[in-house]
Scaffold this motif. Structure first.
Motif, PDB file in Angstrom:
ATOM      1  N   LEU A  23       0.832  -1.209   0.000  1.00 43.61           N
ATOM      2  CA  LEU A  23       0.000   0.000   0.000  1.00 43.61           C
ATOM      3  C   LEU A  23       0.862   1.253   0.000  1.00 43.61           C
ATOM      4  O   LEU A  23       0.544   2.241  -0.672  1.00 43.61           O
ATOM      5  N   THR A  24       1.968   1.224   0.724  1.00 44.80           N
ATOM      6  CA  THR A  24       2.869   2.382   0.755  1.00 44.80           C
ATOM      7  C   THR A  24       3.442   2.669  -0.617  1.00 44.80           C
ATOM      8  O   THR A  24       3.430   3.815  -1.094  1.00 44.80           O
ATOM      9  N   ALA A  53      -2.123   3.196   7.557  1.00 48.71           N
ATOM     10  CA  ALA A  53      -0.838   2.496   7.423  1.00 48.71           C
ATOM     11  C   ALA A  53       0.191   2.837   8.508  1.00 48.71           C
ATOM     12  O   ALA A  53       0.748   1.918   9.130  1.00 48.71           O
ATOM     13  N   PRO A  54       0.508   4.111   8.785  1.00 47.49           N
ATOM     14  CA  PRO A  54       1.543   4.376   9.809  1.00 47.49           C
ATOM     15  C   PRO A  54       1.164   3.826  11.180  1.00 47.49           C
ATOM     16  O   PRO A  54       1.998   3.227  11.870  1.00 47.49           O
ATOM     17  N   GLY A  55      -0.085   4.024  11.572  1.00 45.59           N
ATOM     18  CA  GLY A  55      -0.519   3.541  12.871  1.00 45.59           C
ATOM     19  C   GLY A  55      -0.554   2.026  12.958  1.00 45.59           C
ATOM     20  O   GLY A  55      -0.181   1.437  13.981  1.00 45.59           O
ATOM     21  N   ILE A 112       1.015  10.154  14.293  1.00 47.44           N
ATOM     22  CA  ILE A 112       2.270  10.038  13.543  1.00 47.44           C
ATOM     23  C   ILE A 112       2.352  11.054  12.419  1.00 47.44           C
ATOM     24  O   ILE A 112       3.367  11.750  12.258  1.00 47.44           O
ATOM     25  N   ALA A 113       1.294  11.148  11.614  1.00 47.58           N
ATOM     26  CA  ALA A 113       1.337  12.044  10.453  1.00 47.58           C
ATOM     27  C   ALA A 113       1.597  13.503  10.845  1.00 47.58           C
ATOM     28  O   ALA A 113       2.483  14.156  10.271  1.00 47.58           O
ATOM     29  N   VAL A 136       6.438  10.593   5.730  1.00 42.49           N
ATOM     30  CA  VAL A 136       5.479   9.684   6.374  1.00 42.49           C
ATOM     31  C   VAL A 136       5.621   8.279   5.803  1.00 42.49           C
ATOM     32  O   VAL A 136       5.560   7.282   6.540  1.00 42.49           O
ATOM     33  N   SER A 137       5.830   8.175   4.498  1.00 41.91           N
ATOM     34  CA  SER A 137       6.017   6.867   3.872  1.00 41.91           C
ATOM     35  C   SER A 137       7.272   6.184   4.389  1.00 41.91           C
ATOM     36  O   SER A 137       7.269   4.977   4.665  1.00 41.91           O
TER      37      SER A 137
END
Length: 338
Positions: A23-24, A53-55, A112-113, A136-137
Motif C-alpha cells: 500500500l505504501t 498504514a503508519p498507525g 504520527i502524520a 510519512v512513507s
C-alpha cells in the motif's frame, strides 16, 4: 520468548504487513505519477494510507503477539483450549485484540502524520506536501520492517495473524447467537463506525477542493504602499504581476486587467463602471511562477482601481468579472507627481 528471526521456517513475510508495504508503494505511485495523480484515486489512496498504514505498522511493532481473544487456530480453524491461551508467552505491555488493534492503528496514525509533518516543516521552514508525504512513507516502511522482524522472532503459534476466522465467528454470533450477541454487536459496531468515518472523510476529501492545490496572483512591483498605484496624469506605469502554480499539473492561466470606477461611500464600495485594459495568457508548470510585466495607463478620473483577474485553464469569459475569476488582486490608482 523471543527467538532468532533467521530460521528457515519463519522467513515467510506476514501477509498483513506485506499489504502495508504494498500500500505504501502503490500510494506513492498514485500520488506522484504524472497522469494518475490528477485523478480522484490520489485522494482516495492517500487518505486511506495516512489514516491507517503508519498507525497499523506502529501497533504491529509494539504488539507482535496474538491478542487475548484469538481463540481460533488460523490454520485448521479449531478451538484452542483456555490452558493453551494462558500458557502463551506475553510481552510485558500485554496484548490487544482485533477491534482494539484497528482503533489503535487509526489513533496512532492521527498522531504520527502530524508529528512527522511538524518535523519536516521545522527542518525545511515551510510546509511542502511532497517531502512530508515521502517522510510519512519512510517512517511507515521503517516501522513495518521493525514489526516484521519482531513478529518473525516469535514462534509461529504466538505470532499475530489477521483473525479471519475470529471475525467471521464474531459476525455470526452477532446475528445468530443470543448468548454472545451483546459483545459481538459492540465489536462489529466499532469496526463499522471506523469504516464509516474513513468513508465519510474520504468522500469529503474527494468532493471538495484540496488545500494543497491552488494558484496565487500578486503584485511584484515595489513602492506600492497600502495597495496604491501612483501614476502621474497622462502617463503610464509598468507593473509586474506574479502567478504561482501550485495545482500539481501544468496549467494554462489567463490574466484579465480591468479598470474599475468606484463609488466609495461611508458604508460600502460599489463598482460604477468597468472596462478591460488588456489580457494575457500563459501555460505554467507546477511549482513555477509566471511573471507578467506590462504597462498600466488609467483612462478614468476619480476613485479608480486596477484589478487583475486570474482564470485557471484559460476559461476567461468575454465579459470578465470579480465573481467569475478564480483569484484576483487589485491596486487603487492615485495621481502622482509628473
Amino acid at each position: 520468548m523471543i527467538r532468532s528471526p533467521v530460521r528457515p521456517h519463519v522467513r515467510r513475510l506476514p501477509a498483513d504487513l506485506t499489504v502495508v508495504l504494498a500500500l505504501t508503494v502503490l500510494t506513492n505511485v498514485v500520488v506522484f505519477a504524472p497522469v494518475i495523480r490528477e485523478t480522484p484515486l490520489r485522494v482516495a489512496f492517500g487518505l486511506v494510507f495516512i489514516l491507517v498504514a503508519p498507525g497499523y505498522a506502529l501497533v504491529a511493532l509494539v504488539f507482535p503477539e496474538r491478542g487475548p481473544v484469538d481463540r481460533f487456530d488460523d490454520v485448521n480453524g479449531e478451538m484452542r483450549s483456555p490452558t493453551t491461551i494462558l500458557e502463551r508467552p506475553r510481552s510485558w505491555w500485554g496484548t490487544i485484540d482485533g477491534p482494539e488493534r484497528i482503533a489503535f492503528s487509526i489513533a496512532s496514525s492521527a498522531v504520527i502524520a502530524p508529528v512527522v509533518g511538524f518535523i519536516v516543516v521545522t527542518v525545511q521552514g515551510s510546509f511542502q506536501f511532497g517531502p512530508t508525504f515521502v517522510a510519512v512513507s519512510a517512517v511507515t516502511v521503517a516501522l513495518t520492517v521493525g514489526a516484521i522482524w519482531r513478529r518473525l522472532a516469535l514462534s509461529p503459534d504466538d505470532r499475530f495473524r489477521v483473525p479471519y476466522g475470529e471475525w467471521t465467528d464474531t459476525l455470526r454470533a452477532a446475528v445468530f447467537d443470543p448468548n454472545s450477541r451483546g459483545s459481538a454487536i459492540l465489536n462489529v459496531a466499532l469496526v463499522c463506525t471506523i469504516l464509516l468515518v474513513i468513508a465519510s472523510v474520504g468522500y469529503a476529501a474527494t468532493a471538495l477542493p484540496q488545500d494543497d492545490e491552488y494558484s496565487t496572483i500578486y503584485v511584484l512591483s515595489e513602492g506600492d504602499a497600502d495597495s496604491v498605484l501612483e501614476i502621474p496624469p497622462g502617463e503610464s506605469r509598468e507593473v509586474v504581476v506574479g502567478v504561482d502554480n501550485r495545482e500539481r499539473r501544468a496549467t494554462t492561466y489567463t490574466v484579465v486587467v480591468v479598470e474599475q470606477e468606484m463609488d466609495v461611500s461611508e458604508n460600502e464600495t460599489r463598482v460604477v463602471d468597468q472596462r478591460e485594459l488588456d489580457r494575457f495568457e500563459s501555460t505554467t508548470d507546477h511549482g513555477e511562477t509566471w511573471r507578467l510585466a506590462h504597462d498600466i495607463e488609467p483612462t478614468a478620473d476619480g476613485e479608480v482601481r486596477i484589478v487583475w483577474l486570474l482564470y485557471v485553464d484559460g476559461d476567461a469569459p468575454e465579459e470578465p468579472s470579480i465573481e467569475s475569476a478564480a483569484y484576483r488582486v487589485h491596486l487603487w490608482v492615485e495621481e502622482g507627481d509628473s
